[in-house]
Design an enzyme around this catalytic site. Sequence first.
Site, PDB file in Angstrom:
ATOM      1  N   HIS A 283       0.805  -1.216   0.000  1.00  0.00           N
ATOM      2  CA  HIS A 283       0.000   0.000   0.000  1.00  0.00           C
ATOM      3  C   HIS A 283       0.840   1.270   0.000  1.00  0.00           C
ATOM      4  O   HIS A 283       0.340   2.318  -0.417  1.00  0.00           O
ATOM      5  CB  HIS A 283      -0.956   0.007   1.196  1.00  0.00           C
ATOM      6  CG  HIS A 283      -2.172  -0.835   1.001  1.00  0.00           C
ATOM      7  ND1 HIS A 283      -2.200  -2.184   1.259  1.00  0.00           N
ATOM      8  CD2 HIS A 283      -3.415  -0.514   0.544  1.00  0.00           C
ATOM      9  CE1 HIS A 283      -3.406  -2.665   0.988  1.00  0.00           C
ATOM     10  NE2 HIS A 283      -4.161  -1.677   0.545  1.00  0.00           N
ATOM     11  N   GLY A 284       2.062   1.202   0.454  1.00  0.00           N
ATOM     12  CA  GLY A 284       2.861   2.413   0.452  1.00  0.00           C
ATOM     13  C   GLY A 284       4.240   2.211   1.043  1.00  0.00           C
ATOM     14  O   GLY A 284       4.472   1.301   1.840  1.00  0.00           O
TER      15      GLY A 284
END
Length: 503
Positions: free
Chosen positions: A329-330
């Site tokens: 996700h990041g």
Amino acid sequence: MLFNSYIFIFIFLPLVLTGWYTLNHYGRYSLAKFFLAGMSLWFYGYFNAYYLAIILCSIGANYLLSYLLTRVPDSSPRVVFLNRVGLFTGIILNLGILFYFKYYDFFIENINFAFHTDYTLKHILLPLGISFFTFQQLSFIIDRCLGKSEHYSLLNYVTFVTFFPQLIAGPIVLYKEMIPQFEDTSKRSFNPPSFSRGIYLFILGLTKKVLLADTFALMANYGFAQTFSLDSISTVAVILSYTFELYFDFSGYSDMAMGLGKMFNIELPVNFNAPYRACSIKEFWQRWHITLSRFFITYVYIPLGGSKKGRVRMLINTFIIFLLSGLWHGAAWTYVAWGAMHGLLVVWDNLGIIGVKGHDGKRPARFQIPPWLGWIFTFTLFNMSLFFFRSGSMKAAIQLFKNLFSGNFTGKIYEIAAQLDISEIYVIRQALDLTAPDFVKYMYLIFMFFLFILAFWLISKPNAYERAMKGELTSKRCWGICILLIWCIVSLSQVSTFLYFNF
């Protein structure tokens, strides 16, 4: 180009639908796929022409690797070795591209911190959708090297990777569920029932994004910018706002993608199945971002041994895939912490100590709690996990936990609610400004509570896909969806991007 934009709704979509069905009507099936792929690349390149070079290089490299595997005779004694080389090459290629564009600066920052070095950051622009189209191609090349997939034509492969409804933010589709549909000429004719259901689903998704997610974002964005000055009540309001923003934003995009697919007579997989109705974190992840979970289970969890190598190994494998999900996700430790928190919660569910009545499956837990209590725990824990997910730093995330349990009340909730200064309540606000100006702040507070009640009511109902696919499209439903479309179009003057474009 955004789904929630005038150029997409009034120019791009009518053009691509007209071209697709016209070419197919005259039996120009290959040209129709070429047209669709070309339009999809225009859709992607509209954001930044630089992105086109990246996705085309990625497609070319993966397709070339797949082609080279066809040059190895099945009778060759070296076929197993060469397939393993291809598998290693494909994984390194795709993850290497993803690492460079998404994680390089994160890696260098941590190297500099750990070893007190001063390596220069590149500040690389993250290409849109790179996590999604990389995983799609990775799934293909893994199955290709394992002998589970055939080599397709370049046109079929490009159409599979670039199909614009799912290109930017999913769902993460597999070649085996997409390419056969593009090859099926029976799907090329205009299908009125499928098309009308697709429009219905697209508008429901658009409504989620424009009217709900973007409204909750007003409070969430302001609140997270004020992290260190929030009190307990305002912290609850801010995190609830983000919880609903995230769901209506991402599930709205997925609904629009599926609706667009139906317009082309193409079925895309369901990505959300009413996750906020889940009564355990394990059940939640069976309902949230379903195609990402499917990818990690198929290509990480099972190759690690899944549940076949003992209970302890199964729990470790489960925790690993959630760590990777967080990192997917990041590129930040906050995402890793978010993934670790969910990994621990799912591991706890798998231990079978406490379970939910009617939700435990084949192995009932030792202690059973009613579904309503399981829902409260699940929804609360997910909200708290978003402290990590949304915060810009671990310090800010920890501060939110402190705010939540501080018991303080400073009246910050009125500032949060005041962000709901939207055009729909303009007349009411103007009237109060003239007649009872002291009541304006209470009006915003009432409106905020109304939005929360509306959101809780909506998440208790069947998901948008079920609503669109079941039941007759009566005149009442059609009028209702037309009103929603007009309302959304009027609200498009303030276009915002989708949250998962960042991931």
